[in-house]
Design a protein around this motif. Structure first.
Motif, PDB file in Angstrom:
ATOM      1  N   LEU A   1       0.822  -1.213   0.000  1.00 40.81           N
ATOM      2  CA  LEU A   1       0.000   0.000   0.000  1.00 40.81           C
ATOM      3  C   LEU A   1       0.853   1.258   0.000  1.00 40.81           C
ATOM      4  O   LEU A   1       0.501   2.249  -0.644  1.00 40.81           O
ATOM      5  N   LEU A   2       1.968   1.230   0.712  1.00 42.64           N
ATOM      6  CA  LEU A   2       2.884   2.381   0.672  1.00 42.64           C
ATOM      7  C   LEU A   2       3.417   2.583  -0.740  1.00 42.64           C
ATOM      8  O   LEU A   2       3.492   3.716  -1.229  1.00 42.64           O
ATOM      9  N   LEU A   3       3.782   1.478  -1.397  1.00 40.58           N
ATOM     10  CA  LEU A   3       4.276   1.566  -2.772  1.00 40.58           C
ATOM     11  C   LEU A   3       3.184   2.099  -3.707  1.00 40.58           C
ATOM     12  O   LEU A   3       3.434   3.006  -4.506  1.00 40.58           O
ATOM     13  N   ALA A   4       1.986   1.551  -3.604  1.00 37.34           N
ATOM     14  CA  ALA A   4       0.879   2.001  -4.456  1.00 37.34           C
ATOM     15  C   ALA A   4       0.547   3.470  -4.203  1.00 37.34           C
ATOM     16  O   ALA A   4       0.304   4.230  -5.147  1.00 37.34           O
ATOM     17  N   THR A   5       0.556   3.865  -2.939  1.00 34.26           N
ATOM     18  CA  THR A   5       0.292   5.269  -2.609  1.00 34.26           C
ATOM     19  C   THR A   5       1.372   6.167  -3.191  1.00 34.26           C
ATOM     20  O   THR A   5       1.072   7.221  -3.759  1.00 34.26           O
ATOM     21  N   ALA A   6       2.618   5.748  -3.069  1.00 39.21           N
ATOM     22  CA  ALA A   6       3.723   6.539  -3.609  1.00 39.21           C
ATOM     23  C   ALA A   6       3.600   6.689  -5.125  1.00 39.21           C
ATOM     24  O   ALA A   6       3.821   7.781  -5.670  1.00 39.21           O
ATOM     25  N   ILE A   7       3.224   5.617  -5.812  1.00 36.74           N
ATOM     26  CA  ILE A   7       3.063   5.688  -7.272  1.00 36.74           C
ATOM     27  C   ILE A   7       1.938   6.663  -7.623  1.00 36.74           C
ATOM     28  O   ILE A   7       2.091   7.501  -8.521  1.00 36.74           O
ATOM     29  N   ASN A   8       0.810   6.568  -6.937  1.00 40.04           N
ATOM     30  CA  ASN A   8      -0.293   7.508  -7.172  1.00 40.04           C
ATOM     31  C   ASN A   8       0.162   8.939  -6.921  1.00 40.04           C
ATOM     32  O   ASN A   8      -0.150   9.844  -7.696  1.00 40.04           O
ATOM     33  N   LEU A   9       0.899   9.153  -5.827  1.00 34.76           N
ATOM     34  CA  LEU A   9       1.322  10.511  -5.476  1.00 34.76           C
ATOM     35  C   LEU A   9       2.363  11.068  -6.437  1.00 34.76           C
ATOM     36  O   LEU A   9       2.417  12.286  -6.653  1.00 34.76           O
ATOM     37  N   VAL A  10       3.174  10.217  -7.036  1.00 32.13           N
ATOM     38  CA  VAL A  10       4.128  10.692  -8.045  1.00 32.13           C
ATOM     39  C   VAL A  10       3.363  11.250  -9.248  1.00 32.13           C
ATOM     40  O   VAL A  10       3.686  12.327  -9.757  1.00 32.13           O
ATOM     41  N   PHE A  11       2.333  10.521  -9.687  1.00 35.73           N
ATOM     42  CA  PHE A  11       1.494  11.036 -10.776  1.00 35.73           C
ATOM     43  C   PHE A  11       0.887  12.383 -10.400  1.00 35.73           C
ATOM     44  O   PHE A  11       0.867  13.313 -11.198  1.00 35.73           O
ATOM     45  N   VAL A  12       0.397  12.475  -9.182  1.00 35.31           N
ATOM     46  CA  VAL A  12      -0.225  13.718  -8.714  1.00 35.31           C
ATOM     47  C   VAL A  12       0.799  14.844  -8.662  1.00 35.31           C
ATOM     48  O   VAL A  12       0.526  15.964  -9.096  1.00 35.31           O
ATOM     49  N   ALA A  13       1.982  14.545  -8.133  1.00 30.74           N
ATOM     50  CA  ALA A  13       3.023  15.567  -8.007  1.00 30.74           C
ATOM     51  C   ALA A  13       3.453  16.102  -9.368  1.00 30.74           C
ATOM     52  O   ALA A  13       3.806  17.284  -9.489  1.00 30.74           O
ATOM     53  N   VAL A  14       3.402  15.269 -10.382  1.00 34.13           N
ATOM     54  CA  VAL A  14       3.771  15.717 -11.734  1.00 34.13           C
ATOM     55  C   VAL A  14       2.622  16.502 -12.377  1.00 34.13           C
ATOM     56  O   VAL A  14       2.842  17.558 -12.972  1.00 34.13           O
ATOM     57  N   LEU A  15       1.403  16.002 -12.249  1.00 38.43           N
ATOM     58  CA  LEU A  15       0.275  16.586 -12.972  1.00 38.43           C
ATOM     59  C   LEU A  15      -0.381  17.789 -12.280  1.00 38.43           C
ATOM     60  O   LEU A  15      -0.879  18.687 -12.954  1.00 38.43           O
ATOM     61  N   LEU A  16      -0.373  17.808 -10.962  1.00 44.71           N
ATOM     62  CA  LEU A  16      -1.063  18.882 -10.238  1.00 44.71           C
ATOM     63  C   LEU A  16      -0.508  20.270 -10.554  1.00 44.71           C
ATOM     64  O   LEU A  16      -1.280  21.185 -10.870  1.00 44.71           O
ATOM     65  N   PRO A  17       0.805  20.483 -10.535  1.00 41.29           N
ATOM     66  CA  PRO A  17       1.315  21.827 -10.873  1.00 41.29           C
ATOM     67  C   PRO A  17       1.012  22.224 -12.322  1.00 41.29           C
ATOM     68  O   PRO A  17       0.721  23.384 -12.602  1.00 41.29           O
ATOM     69  N   ILE A  18       1.047  21.266 -13.228  1.00 41.48           N
ATOM     70  CA  ILE A  18       0.742  21.555 -14.634  1.00 41.48           C
ATOM     71  C   ILE A  18      -0.707  21.993 -14.767  1.00 41.48           C
ATOM     72  O   ILE A  18      -1.012  22.992 -15.422  1.00 41.48           O
ATOM     73  N   LEU A  19      -1.597  21.260 -14.129  1.00 45.18           N
ATOM     74  CA  LEU A  19      -3.021  21.582 -14.176  1.00 45.18           C
ATOM     75  C   LEU A  19      -3.292  22.956 -13.571  1.00 45.18           C
ATOM     76  O   LEU A  19      -4.071  23.738 -14.120  1.00 45.18           O
ATOM     77  N   GLN A  20      -2.637  23.258 -12.468  1.00 44.74           N
ATOM     78  CA  GLN A  20      -2.845  24.568 -11.843  1.00 44.74           C
ATOM     79  C   GLN A  20      -2.333  25.702 -12.732  1.00 44.74           C
ATOM     80  O   GLN A  20      -2.953  26.753 -12.798  1.00 44.74           O
ATOM     81  N   LYS A  21      -1.216  25.488 -13.434  1.00 43.86           N
ATOM     82  CA  LYS A  21      -0.713  26.516 -14.349  1.00 43.86           C
ATOM     83  C   LYS A  21      -1.685  26.730 -15.502  1.00 43.86           C
ATOM     84  O   LYS A  21      -1.921  27.862 -15.921  1.00 43.86           O
ATOM     85  N   VAL A  22      -2.238  25.640 -16.009  1.00 44.56           N
ATOM     86  CA  VAL A  22      -3.207  25.763 -17.101  1.00 44.56           C
ATOM     87  C   VAL A  22      -4.429  26.538 -16.626  1.00 44.56           C
ATOM     88  O   VAL A  22      -4.927  27.419 -17.324  1.00 44.56           O
TER      89      VAL A  22
END
Length: 161
Positions: free
Chosen positions: A132-153
C-alpha cells in the motif's frame, strides 16, 4: 448552474478514477490501482468534500474490478479514502503543501490498513502495508507531476470553478 457544474466535474473525476482502477499495481493481499490519483488531483478544482467523494468511489471501483476480495470491508476502505482525499484537498487549499504529501502517504499507506490489524489479523496488516505504501507513492508521483501543470493551465486560462 453552479451545482450542476460541481456534480458534473465530480462525476468526471470519478470516471477518471474508474479508468485508474483498471490499472492495477501488483501488491500482496491488497487491492491497489491508480484510482486515487485523479481524486488527489481534483483537490486543485473541487471542494474538499467532493474530491473525497471521488476518492471513496474510486476505491469502490477498484474493489469491483478486483473481485471484491475483502467483501463488505471495502465500504470501510472507501470511507477511509474519502477522509484521506478530503484532508489532502483541505491542506492543499490552505497552502500546506508539504504536510498534504506527508498526510497522504502516511494516512493511505499506514493508517488506512490499521483497522484490519484488528478485524483480520496482524499478519494481514503487516503484509499489506509495504504494498500500500508503494501504491500510494506511485499515485502521489502522478499527482506531483500533474497537479502543478493543471494549476498553471487553470491560472493561464483564468479558469474559475
Amino acid at each position: 448552474m453552479k451545482q450542476t457544474k460541481l456534480l458534473t466535474l465530480t462525476a468526471m473525476v470519478m470516471a477518471l478514477c474508474a479508468i485508474g482502477a483498471m490499472i492495477k499495481i501488483p501488491v500482496f493481499s491488497a487491492t491497489a490501482a491508480l484510482d486515487a490519483a485523479p481524486a488527489f488531483i481534483s483537490a486543485a478544482f473541487l471542494p474538499a468534500a467532493f474530491a473525497g467523494i471521488a476518492g471513496g468511489m474510486g476505491h469502490v471501483l477498484t474493489a469491483l474490478t478486483s473481485g471484491m476480495p475483502l467483501g463488505p470491508l471495502h465500504a470501510l476502505i472507501a470511507i477511509e479514502m474519502f477522509v484521506v482525499v478530503w484532508v489532502f484537498a483541505s491542506l492543499h487549499k490552505k497552502g500546506k503543501h508539504i504536510l498534504k504529501w506527508v498526510w497522504a502517504l502516511i494516512a493511505n499507506g499506514i493508517l488506512s490498513p490499521l483497522p484490519f490489524y484488528f478485524i483480520i489479523s496482524p499478519a494481514f496488516f503487516f503484509a499489506s502495508v509495504p504494498g500500500l505504501l508503494l501504491a500510494t507513492a506511485i499515485n502521489l508521483v502522478f499527482v506531483a507531476v500533474l497537479l502543478p501543470i493543471l494549476q498553471k493551465v487553470f491560472t493561464r486560462n483564468e479558469v474559475r470553478l
